[in-house]
Design an enzyme around this catalytic site. Structure first.
Site: not given
Ligand code: MRU
Length: 351
Positions: A200, A251, A241
């Site tokens: 990401q 997170n 999260d």
């Molecule tokens: O697995 P993902 O890509 O949905 O995880 C996202 C994250 O862990 C982000 O750091 C998190 O949602 C941050 S809040 C914008």
């Protein structure tokens, strides 16, 4: 902090990417699996489509998962039948386990669904989903302003995963702070971690930062310690999260390691997350369900094997950072520093 001009403050409240477009009979979402190579939208015409898009990572990021689920519930209400909404809700709830914003959005939409007659169900649900999205946009902007105020002028910061516009309905949580910090002269340079195995950081965060003209240099996850030791890093800023009642922060996998490194090097570790990410019903981080994803995402990159055939692997998608390692939690309702359960509860429970 160097004050933002009214135009800059307004920019914090605009969606810089248009990655979720509500068209009443469908929700068009930018397919994040294909970024940064291709910009393609997927149309979700039912709650089931939204649940599938969420489970398959077409869309991702905690607040965005919540906003999309709210629209999924609005789609389920289109025929004006409460029973359709009640059937759709558990399908959406099962889409992913860790980001509590999903449960927060569904609880909100269920209350709206039950609050009036079926004759007004569809209109009420459309309006509520739009309100939920607008609230996220405003929360992002408030966190950005509050978070930027914590930074030293000219800061060089590390961020992890994607906590940007692509993860929310607005400008992002951690990346929102970075955007406001850049506009006010607080941010000089950003190092996004690549974020193995889903990448990401390299695919999404770097793409967003480059589009915004914010100076950024990609590092692989295992370079963070070296960078903190050998160059000046002023802060680590991440999203979340789910934040438990005792202020432990869940997170993206790798966040816990970064927090330990930051503490060792005397670097502040900031978490930016809206109140919809705070889960006062979960007492501590060890009770947060951690999604474990397919090992294929570890042993392959874009379908190409990077480990011996038959290799075993684990894929924990998230980890938990104990609150003692967190310098401050930045919410739209205020900053909790140091991160402490009682102070967090106070700020979340008072409107
Ligand atoms: O697995 P993902 O890509 O949905 O995880 C996202 C994250 O862990 C982000 O750091 C998190 O949602 C941050 S809040 C914008």
């Amino acid at each position: 902090m160097n004050k933002l001009t009214p135009a800059q403050a307004a920019a914090l409240r605009r969606d810089p990417i248009r990655h979720v477009v509500w068209r009443e009979d469908r929700l068009d979402v930018l397919d994040q699996r294909l970024l940064p190579r291709r910009v393609v939208y997927v149309s979700c015409r039912s709650a089931r489509d939204v649940a599938r898009a969420t489970a398959d990572m077409v869309l991702r990021g905690a607040p965005l998962i919540g906003c999309a689920a709210a629209y999924g519930m609005a789609l389920a209400a289109r025929r004006g039948r409460l029973s359709d909404v009640l059937r759709a809700e558990p399908v959406l709830r099962r889409a992913r386990p860790t980001a509590v914003n999903l449960m927060h959005a569904l609880d909100f939409m269920l209350d709206v669904a039950r609050s009036g007659p079926e004759s007004t169900l569809s209109a009420r649900m459309n309006e509520a989903a739009e309100r939920y999205r607008r609230d996220d946009v405003e929360a992002n902007a408030r966190m950005a302003e509050l978070g930027a105020a914590l930074l030293k002028p000219g800061s060089r910061v590390i961020t992890h995963c994607n906590a940007g516009a692509l993860a929310t309905a607005g400008i992002g949580t951690a990346v929102g702070v970075i955007r406001a910090g850049f506009l006010s002269g607080k941010i000089a340079h950003v190092y996004p971690c690549e974020t193995r195995p889903y990448l990401q950081g390299s695919r999404l965060t770097l793409w967003e930062l480059m589009k915004a003209g914010i100076p950024a240099t990609l590092i692989t996850d295992n370079m963070a310690a070296h960078l903190m030791k050998t160059e000046r890093i002023d802060a680590v800023i991440v999203g979340s999260d789910r934040i438990a009642a005792n202020a432990d922060v869940c997170n993206k996998i790798g966040t816990y390691g970064l927090a330990i490194l930051a503490r060792h090097h005397g670097i502040p570790f900031y978490v930016a997350a809206p109140s919809s990410t705070v889960d006062l019903r979960t007492p501590s981080g060890d009770r947060i369900p951690i999604e474990e994803r397919s090992a294929r995402e570890v042993v392959e990159v874009f379908g190409t094997p990077i480990a011996p055939k038959g290799a075993r692997a684990r894929h924990f998608a998230f980890d938990v950072t104990p609150h003692a390692l967190v310098t401050a939690i930045i919410t739209e309702r205020g900053v909790v520093s140091p991160a402490d359960g009682a102070a967090l509860k106070k700020i979340i429970s008072t409107r």
